[in-house]
Design a protein around this motif. Sequence first.
Motif, mmCIF file in Angstrom:
data_model
loop_
_atom_site.group_PDB
_atom_site.id
_atom_site.type_symbol
_atom_site.label_atom_id
_atom_site.label_comp_id
_atom_site.label_asym_id
_atom_site.label_seq_id
_atom_site.Cartn_x
_atom_site.Cartn_y
_atom_site.Cartn_z
ATOM 1 N N ARG A 179 0.843 -1.202 0.000
ATOM 2 C CA ARG A 179 0.000 0.000 0.000
ATOM 3 C C ARG A 179 0.876 1.249 0.000
ATOM 4 N N GLY A 180 0.544 2.184 -0.884
ATOM 5 C CA GLY A 180 1.260 3.446 -0.942
ATOM 6 C C GLY A 180 2.518 3.444 -1.777
ATOM 7 N N ASP A 181 2.911 2.295 -2.319
ATOM 8 C CA ASP A 181 4.130 2.222 -3.128
ATOM 9 C C ASP A 181 3.953 2.921 -4.470
ATOM 10 N N SER A 182 5.078 3.307 -5.044
ATOM 11 C CA SER A 182 5.120 3.736 -6.444
ATOM 12 C C SER A 182 5.712 2.599 -7.262
ATOM 13 N N VAL A 183 5.101 2.345 -8.413
ATOM 14 C CA VAL A 183 5.503 1.221 -9.263
ATOM 15 C C VAL A 183 5.598 1.714 -10.701
ATOM 16 N N ALA A 184 6.627 1.279 -11.403
ATOM 17 C CA ALA A 184 6.722 1.498 -12.843
ATOM 18 C C ALA A 184 6.787 0.142 -13.524
ATOM 19 N N LEU A 201 -4.249 -3.731 -7.193
ATOM 20 C CA LEU A 201 -4.904 -4.517 -6.150
ATOM 21 C C LEU A 201 -4.128 -4.473 -4.836
ATOM 22 N N ALA A 202 -2.796 -4.393 -4.932
ATOM 23 C CA ALA A 202 -1.961 -4.382 -3.732
ATOM 24 C C ALA A 202 -1.956 -3.027 -3.029
ATOM 25 N N GLY A 203 -2.512 -2.001 -3.688
ATOM 26 C CA GLY A 203 -2.628 -0.694 -3.046
ATOM 27 C C GLY A 203 -1.601 0.336 -3.454
ATOM 28 N N ALA A 204 -0.842 0.083 -4.535
ATOM 29 C CA ALA A 204 0.100 1.093 -5.021
ATOM 30 C C ALA A 204 -0.666 2.353 -5.409
ATOM 31 N N THR A 205 -0.119 3.497 -5.081
ATOM 32 C CA THR A 205 -0.819 4.758 -5.351
ATOM 33 C C THR A 205 -0.324 5.457 -6.609
ATOM 34 N N THR A 206 0.895 5.170 -7.029
ATOM 35 C CA THR A 206 1.422 5.683 -8.293
ATOM 36 C C THR A 206 1.847 4.489 -9.130
ATOM 37 N N ILE A 207 1.225 4.321 -10.295
ATOM 38 C CA ILE A 207 1.521 3.183 -11.169
ATOM 39 C C ILE A 207 1.796 3.746 -12.561
ATOM 40 N N ILE A 208 3.051 3.652 -12.980
ATOM 41 C CA ILE A 208 3.502 4.280 -14.219
ATOM 42 C C ILE A 208 3.694 3.205 -15.286
ATOM 43 N N GLY A 248 12.512 8.261 -8.094
ATOM 44 C CA GLY A 248 12.385 6.962 -8.742
ATOM 45 C C GLY A 248 11.335 6.122 -8.038
ATOM 46 N N ALA A 249 10.920 5.037 -8.682
ATOM 47 C CA ALA A 249 9.837 4.201 -8.158
ATOM 48 C C ALA A 249 10.349 3.207 -7.125
ATOM 49 N N ASP A 250 9.474 2.830 -6.209
ATOM 50 C CA ASP A 250 9.823 1.810 -5.211
ATOM 51 C C ASP A 250 10.081 0.457 -5.862
#
Length: 361
Positions: A179-184, A201-208, A248-250
């Motif tokens: 939850r709250g992660d950024s993902v690219a 579904l896992a709760g990422a808030t930024t998905i690039i 950068g993304a998590d």
Amino acid sequence: MPQTVKGVIARSKGAPVELADIVIPDPGPGEAVVKVEACGVCHTDLHYREGGINDDFPFLLGHEAAGTVEAVGPGVTEVAPGDFVILNWRAVCGQCRACAKGEPWYCFATHNATQKMTLTDGTELSPALGIGAFVEKTLVAAGQCTKVDREASAAAAGLLGCGVMAGFGAAVNTGGVRRGDSVAVIGCGGVGNAAIAGSALAGATTIIAVDVDDRKLEQAKKFGATHTVNSKDADAVEAIQGLTGGHGADVVVDAVGLPQTYKQAFYARDLAGTVVLVGVPRPDVTIELPLIDIFGRGGSLKSSWYGDCLPSRDFPMLINLYRQGRFDLDGFVSETIGLDEVEGAFEKMHHGDVLRSVVVL
């Protein structure tokens, strides 16, 4: 008594696939015969046809499949005739080093059927990923059958057998998106979009979503991408950093598997971030990175084989989410086709015209 059915084979390297008569033996100990209802057309099948996996021609292609168990051999207790199942290529052994450590999703000795399916002249076939499912019926190890809810669409459910599970698992299982992660996600085909959907579904808030095809980027939004980057027009690393506060993304998922996309993933993650390689590279491809950059940036560099999934755990869970309307498996099905249309589906896939063509029997 052995049965003769129709199936799709790759007879030689690079040659167009053929529809042929396939002999299916009666199931022996630990085996099952499954009546295939649907099977997705995956890049891996094309790699088999092109000789990119190995040279054990002829291949019985197809592996992303769902169907109904028709018969089981002696000693089979996992499934019974009439069960609706998704076929998997991780039938865990329960005895290898990984299984003994309580990590069966890494099983090093997965099971396949012992007997061989053949052509009518007795030529033994090599089933793609130990399954071979562009065929009316197939013989597999019983452990390769994962029972799921019969109400699920076979065309959608079968995609969990490879690409969708690989992408979802790359983000959630291997990448550990929270939850709250950024993902690219680099590469927005079926695997990449599954990684996007899993991150959402896992709760990422930024998905690039990153790709060179605007059509694919539009599709990625439907699966949960909050931002898109066309890396043909912009520097992917700079764009991802710009969308994540300059850091950068998590987690960055490379769903392509080329040196240039892996380097993008490596440098587009935050310090101590995670890179997950799920796109399958060609055997001859190499990459060079400064060792000081690997040391200095910290974090994790991981590869994801089949999304580090455990079919008995993950398939029923994802089918439940699908049935609840929370995971859009239907969105991955671009078209349904017949057994005689697989060669044309390879062309559409190569040109990026589909997420998945699905053979329906």
